[in-house]
Enzyme design. Structure first.
Site, PDB file in Angstrom:
ATOM      1  N   GLY A  69       0.787  -1.224   0.000  1.00 41.05           N
ATOM      2  CA  GLY A  69       0.000   0.000   0.000  1.00 41.05           C
ATOM      3  C   GLY A  69       0.818   1.273   0.000  1.00 41.05           C
ATOM      4  O   GLY A  69       0.468   2.243  -0.671  1.00 41.05           O
ATOM      5  N   THR A  70       1.903   1.288   0.745  1.00 36.92           N
ATOM      6  CA  THR A  70       2.708   2.510   0.830  1.00 36.92           C
ATOM      7  C   THR A  70       3.322   2.858  -0.515  1.00 36.92           C
ATOM      8  O   THR A  70       3.276   4.024  -0.947  1.00 36.92           O
ATOM      9  CB  THR A  70       3.803   2.349   1.897  1.00 36.92           C
ATOM     10  OG1 THR A  70       3.187   2.215   3.184  1.00 36.92           O
ATOM     11  CG2 THR A  70       4.731   3.559   1.928  1.00 36.92           C
ATOM     12  N   ASN A 149      -8.378   3.651   8.562  1.00 36.01           N
ATOM     13  CA  ASN A 149      -7.674   2.552   9.222  1.00 36.01           C
ATOM     14  C   ASN A 149      -7.844   2.548  10.734  1.00 36.01           C
ATOM     15  O   ASN A 149      -7.632   1.509  11.370  1.00 36.01           O
ATOM     16  CB  ASN A 149      -6.181   2.600   8.873  1.00 36.01           C
ATOM     17  CG  ASN A 149      -5.555   3.958   9.141  1.00 36.01           C
ATOM     18  OD1 ASN A 149      -5.999   4.966   8.612  1.00 36.01           O
ATOM     19  ND2 ASN A 149      -4.519   3.979   9.949  1.00 36.01           N
ATOM     20  N   GLN A 177      -7.517  -0.590   3.573  1.00 38.16           N
ATOM     21  CA  GLN A 177      -8.385  -1.204   4.580  1.00 38.16           C
ATOM     22  C   GLN A 177      -9.671  -1.763   3.981  1.00 38.16           C
ATOM     23  O   GLN A 177     -10.242  -2.720   4.508  1.00 38.16           O
ATOM     24  CB  GLN A 177      -8.733  -0.182   5.666  1.00 38.16           C
ATOM     25  CG  GLN A 177      -7.573   0.219   6.557  1.00 38.16           C
ATOM     26  CD  GLN A 177      -7.081  -0.916   7.431  1.00 38.16           C
ATOM     27  OE1 GLN A 177      -7.853  -1.796   7.813  1.00 38.16           O
ATOM     28  NE2 GLN A 177      -5.795  -0.913   7.760  1.00 38.16           N
ATOM     29  N   SER A 197      -3.236  -3.505  -0.499  1.00 37.72           N
ATOM     30  CA  SER A 197      -2.106  -4.243   0.069  1.00 37.72           C
ATOM     31  C   SER A 197      -2.539  -5.635   0.491  1.00 37.72           C
ATOM     32  O   SER A 197      -3.504  -5.797   1.252  1.00 37.72           O
ATOM     33  CB  SER A 197      -1.529  -3.480   1.266  1.00 37.72           C
ATOM     34  OG  SER A 197      -0.345  -4.078   1.728  1.00 37.72           O
ATOM     35  N   HIS A 199      -1.459  -8.006   2.558  1.00 38.37           N
ATOM     36  CA  HIS A 199      -1.461  -8.542   3.923  1.00 38.37           C
ATOM     37  C   HIS A 199      -2.653  -8.078   4.751  1.00 38.37           C
ATOM     38  O   HIS A 199      -2.855  -8.551   5.873  1.00 38.37           O
ATOM     39  CB  HIS A 199      -0.151  -8.199   4.639  1.00 38.37           C
ATOM     40  CG  HIS A 199      -0.034  -6.791   5.105  1.00 38.37           C
ATOM     41  ND1 HIS A 199      -0.189  -6.433   6.426  1.00 38.37           N
ATOM     42  CD2 HIS A 199       0.241  -5.650   4.442  1.00 38.37           C
ATOM     43  CE1 HIS A 199      -0.008  -5.130   6.548  1.00 38.37           C
ATOM     44  NE2 HIS A 199       0.255  -4.630   5.360  1.00 38.37           N
ATOM     45  N   THR A 235      12.293  -7.515 -10.812  1.00 39.74           N
ATOM     46  CA  THR A 235      11.796  -8.873 -10.996  1.00 39.74           C
ATOM     47  C   THR A 235      10.512  -9.084 -10.197  1.00 39.74           C
ATOM     48  O   THR A 235      10.442  -8.750  -9.015  1.00 39.74           O
ATOM     49  CB  THR A 235      12.857  -9.893 -10.544  1.00 39.74           C
ATOM     50  OG1 THR A 235      14.040  -9.688 -11.324  1.00 39.74           O
ATOM     51  CG2 THR A 235      12.367 -11.314 -10.722  1.00 39.74           C
ATOM     52  N   CYS A 323       1.118   1.606  12.027  1.00 37.26           N
ATOM     53  CA  CYS A 323       2.243   2.370  11.494  1.00 37.26           C
ATOM     54  C   CYS A 323       2.724   3.444  12.455  1.00 37.26           C
ATOM     55  O   CYS A 323       3.801   4.003  12.292  1.00 37.26           O
ATOM     56  CB  CYS A 323       1.847   3.007  10.166  1.00 37.26           C
ATOM     57  SG  CYS A 323       1.362   1.800   8.925  1.00 37.26           S
TER      58      CYS A 323
END
Length: 378
Positions: A69-70, A149, A177, A197, A199, A235, A323
């Site tokens: 996400g970042t 979030n 989120q 993202s 995760h 890659t 974060c």
């Protein structure tokens, strides 16, 4: 352990891990090569791209894989503002975006761009009239997170998209989120760019994507090879991409069922905490909110102390965004919705997951009640 911090991260589902494993050993080829083992990886990457695109009602060529996400947020803002700098240098964001947006805006300001921050109401909803008034002839983009979030508030995405379209500006949303928790329709919402993202929806860490609508211009943020059609060199993380797509598929298949269950458990927990602890209250909207998100205020305590004490008995919650959980500053999100610094420092975030049980919540409830009463007594 009772894990109630799913907004911070989620564990990989066993099926996702199983899907990834072949691409770590037997099908380990570089997706940019032409021989068979590389071609297998390329096929897997493109299949994953289509899976992600289908979940958004997008086209595969509009999906670009990133590290999370970042990176996606940075690319969306830096790359696109740079690409449109001849049109203007003005960007509009909300006052309670994730730091991946907020700190990127601070960087852009140092590069000569101008940023306007629109406020939110006490429920965390964007003030739409203020948003429209903030648009100028040199405005390039609006960036508003789909769901917050910390307090889980879901924005009126279609209305924001209509404002952007009516005023001929781009619309980016940080959906880190929201993706995998609520249905998202990039076409109906008039979204130009969207960040997500892996995760956060039971996929692997270190993998995400950026949706870029056809026709939207942007600049490459990572120079090198020709991967991701020349926009994102490096890659490809084939196991991560495969896992992310499989996790997305699982999330959307069980979304309705999981969402209904999480809302029921969340509302039960909120009600019981308010009944047992005088002055306790849920922060933010309880209707336009992510299903498993609950932010609770307990007067007279320090949230960080409660988080540490709960950890000692094997219960994981947070005092805000993961974060910034090691930062002692007061949450800018809670300030933005009108809480005082003292009130903001007395809030914890509890976020349920698809495997959270009633039995786990009941244990957590009893421990929170016990520890809050102890902390309030001093």
């Amino acid at each position: 352990m009772i894990y109630l911090d799913h907004a911070a991260t989620t564990m990989i589902e066993p099926q996702v891990l199983t899907a990834m494993k072949p691409y770590m050993r037997e099908r380990f080829g570089n997706a940019s090569t032409y021989y068979e083992v590389g071609a297998e990886s390329r096929k897997a990457v493109e299949y994953a791209r289509k899976e992600i695109a289908d979940s958004l009602d997008a086209d595969p060529e509009e999906i670009f894989f990133t590290s999370g996400g970042t990176e996606s947020d940075n690319w969306a803002l830096k790359g696109t503002m740079e690409a449109y700098k001849n049109k203007g240098r003005h960007l509009i964001v909300s006052s309670f975006e994730h730091h991946a947006i907020g700190n990127t805006c601070e960087y852009l300001k140092k590069q000569g761009y101008q940023v306007t921050y629109v406020s939110v109401d006490r429920q965390g909803k964007i003030r739409l009239d203020e948003l429209e008034r903030a648009i100028r002839p040199d405005t390039v983009m609006i960036s508003i997170m789909c769901a917050n979030n910390e307090i889980g508030t879901i924005q009126d995405m279609r209305e924001i998209g209509c404002i952007a379209k009516r005023n001929h500006v781009l619309f980016h949303t940080d959906a880190v989120q929201a993706y995998g928790q609520i249905p998202i329709d990039v076409k109906n919402w008039n979204i130009s760019l969207l960040s997500a993202s892996s995760h956060k929806f039971y996929g692997p860490k270190g993998c995400g994507f950026l949706y870029i609508k056809k026709g939207v211009r942007t600049m490459s943020m990572i120079q090198g090879g020709s991967q991701e059609r020349g926009f994102r060199a490096g890659t490809e993380n084939v196991p991560g991409i495969v896992g992310m797509a499989y996790a997305a598929k699982l999330s959307y298949e069980c979304m309705d069922e999981v969402g209904k269950r999480e809302r029921m458990l969340r509302d039960w927990l909120a009600r019981r905490l308010c009944e047992e602890l005088p002055g306790a209250r849920a922060i933010g909207s309880m209707t336009d909110r992510l299903p498993g998100n609950l932010n609770m205020y307990f007067p007279g305590i320090e949230a960080t102390n409660l988080v540490l004490l709960l950890d000692e008995v094997g219960i994981c919650v947070s005092a805000g965004s993961a974060c910034t959980s090691r930062d002692t500053t007061v949450s800018h999100v809670l300030r933005a919705i009108g809480l005082t610094d003292r009130q903001a420092s007395s809030c914890i975030r509890i976020t349920l997951g698809r495997h959270t049980t009633f039995q786990e919540l009941n244990i957590a409830l009893q421990e929170i009640i016990r520890l809050v009463k102890m902390l309030q007594k001093g």
